[in-house]
Scaffold this motif. Sequence first.
Motif, PDB file in Angstrom:
ATOM      1  N   GLY A  65       0.845  -1.180   0.000  1.00  0.00           N
ATOM      2  CA  GLY A  65       0.000   0.000   0.000  1.00  0.00           C
ATOM      3  C   GLY A  65       0.883   1.232   0.000  1.00  0.00           C
ATOM      4  N   ASN A  66       0.392   2.310   0.580  1.00  0.00           N
ATOM      5  CA  ASN A  66       1.151   3.560   0.614  1.00  0.00           C
ATOM      6  C   ASN A  66       1.116   4.088   2.050  1.00  0.00           C
ATOM      7  OD1 ASN A  66       2.634   5.732  -0.303  1.00  0.00           O
ATOM      8  ND2 ASN A  66       1.216   6.264  -1.957  1.00  0.00           N
ATOM      9  N   TYR A  95      -2.748  -2.499   9.064  1.00  0.00           N
ATOM     10  CA  TYR A  95      -3.297  -3.839   9.273  1.00  0.00           C
ATOM     11  C   TYR A  95      -4.767  -3.895   8.864  1.00  0.00           C
ATOM     12  CZ  TYR A  95      -5.012  -8.059  11.505  1.00  0.00           C
ATOM     13  OH  TYR A  95      -5.620  -9.260  11.728  1.00  0.00           O
ATOM     14  N   SER A  96      -5.503  -2.831   9.137  1.00  0.00           N
ATOM     15  CA  SER A  96      -6.924  -2.806   8.814  1.00  0.00           C
ATOM     16  C   SER A  96      -7.189  -2.886   7.315  1.00  0.00           C
ATOM     17  CB  SER A  96      -7.572  -1.531   9.376  1.00  0.00           C
ATOM     18  OG  SER A  96      -7.541  -1.539  10.787  1.00  0.00           O
ATOM     19  N   ASN A  97      -6.190  -2.542   6.522  1.00  0.00           N
ATOM     20  CA  ASN A  97      -6.351  -2.593   5.067  1.00  0.00           C
ATOM     21  C   ASN A  97      -5.690  -3.818   4.438  1.00  0.00           C
ATOM     22  OD1 ASN A  97      -7.974  -0.360   4.674  1.00  0.00           O
ATOM     23  ND2 ASN A  97      -6.268   1.053   4.455  1.00  0.00           N
ATOM     24  N   LEU A 206     -14.209  -7.292   5.575  1.00  0.00           N
ATOM     25  CA  LEU A 206     -13.743  -7.429   6.941  1.00  0.00           C
ATOM     26  C   LEU A 206     -12.251  -7.166   6.978  1.00  0.00           C
ATOM     27  CD1 LEU A 206     -15.459 -10.767   8.075  1.00  0.00           C
ATOM     28  CD2 LEU A 206     -16.270  -8.440   8.462  1.00  0.00           C
ATOM     29  N   LYS A 207     -11.765  -6.588   8.074  1.00  0.00           N
ATOM     30  CA  LYS A 207     -10.324  -6.378   8.178  1.00  0.00           C
ATOM     31  C   LYS A 207      -9.585  -7.688   8.410  1.00  0.00           C
ATOM     32  CE  LYS A 207     -10.011  -5.408  13.146  1.00  0.00           C
ATOM     33  NZ  LYS A 207      -9.652  -4.398  14.168  1.00  0.00           N
ATOM     34  N   VAL A 208     -10.292  -8.722   8.860  1.00  0.00           N
ATOM     35  CA  VAL A 208      -9.679 -10.043   9.038  1.00  0.00           C
ATOM     36  C   VAL A 208      -9.653 -10.706   7.670  1.00  0.00           C
ATOM     37  CG1 VAL A 208      -9.687 -12.148  10.419  1.00  0.00           C
ATOM     38  CG2 VAL A 208     -10.782 -10.079  11.315  1.00  0.00           C
ATOM     39  N   GLU A 209      -8.550 -10.507   6.953  1.00  0.00           N
ATOM     40  CA  GLU A 209      -8.532 -10.840   5.534  1.00  0.00           C
ATOM     41  C   GLU A 209      -8.648 -12.319   5.250  1.00  0.00           C
ATOM     42  OE1 GLU A 209      -5.658 -12.163   3.726  1.00  0.00           O
ATOM     43  OE2 GLU A 209      -4.387 -12.367   5.480  1.00  0.00           O
ATOM     44  N   ASP A 210      -8.094 -13.184   6.106  1.00  0.00           N
ATOM     45  CA  ASP A 210      -8.196 -14.608   5.816  1.00  0.00           C
ATOM     46  C   ASP A 210      -9.637 -15.095   5.972  1.00  0.00           C
ATOM     47  OD1 ASP A 210      -8.066 -14.225   8.558  1.00  0.00           O
ATOM     48  OD2 ASP A 210      -6.293 -15.473   8.866  1.00  0.00           O
TER      49      ASP A 210
END
Length: 286
Positions: A65-66, A95-97, A206-210
Amino acid sequence: MSIFKRNSEDFLKLPDIDCSRNAPFLVILVTSRLGQMEARMAIRNTWGKERVIAGKRIVTYFLLGNNSRPYDQIGIITENILYKDIIQKDFMDTYSNLTLKTLMGLEWIHKFCPQSAFVMKTDCDMFVNTYYLTELLLKRNSTTKLFTGLIIRHSHPVRDKNSKWYVSKEEYPGNSYPPYSTGGGCVLSTDVAKEVYVVSKNITLLKVEDVFVGLCLAEIKILPEELDSRPIFFGSNVPFSPCRYRKIITSHHHSPAQIMLYWDGMERTMDEGCPGDQGNPQAVDI
């Protein structure tokens, strides 16, 4: 309502590859942060180095990301000129992204490399045995309908607001999650990767990507499967021995120095016998 804003901006950085001319068998996508150049270099010099294993081409790219520090982006521009292996969009690298970062990688596969056979998503502190992964993928005798990794079943949403994995009932009202793989090392056939990307647009982020990927899999009715009868994906740090590492795919929480040391130790002993060893595919670095 999702707490995320989906990013439709153009890619800032793209890797130097034309998949229509020389499609890779396996594309490894590594989530990374701007300041983790040392980790990226360790991976470039070890398991992430472009190579041919058992006649199959393996390539590795980094997902970024940036941030708000312009000098970090200048460093990434220089790094990408040198290595041409960065996929980047202009969202905040937090982390949220992480879900956005993973979807960015799947979008790149969908738009730029649908000719590949398999995709692996992993992290910068992972050890990945690309030799054994390739061997097991070839044994499968199919390049479709695969999702595998360290499979988590019967997991429940964390409702503790102090947890980094907190998910509100507004975001996910259910009491349990569908099966998913930990994000540190999951492998998808490219057809599944493309389907996950397409269906993701209809699912609350969701921020929980898995877990989010697991929700996408449930929507397209793909069940995670085991790639081997023994545990091969590990979400913890596996104590190193050359024979042990020959028969695993992932080990977690490694420093760049450990990745370099363990890879060298494994490769140097590839021709030596191990109990139950029946040989390893040959690799050619490109």
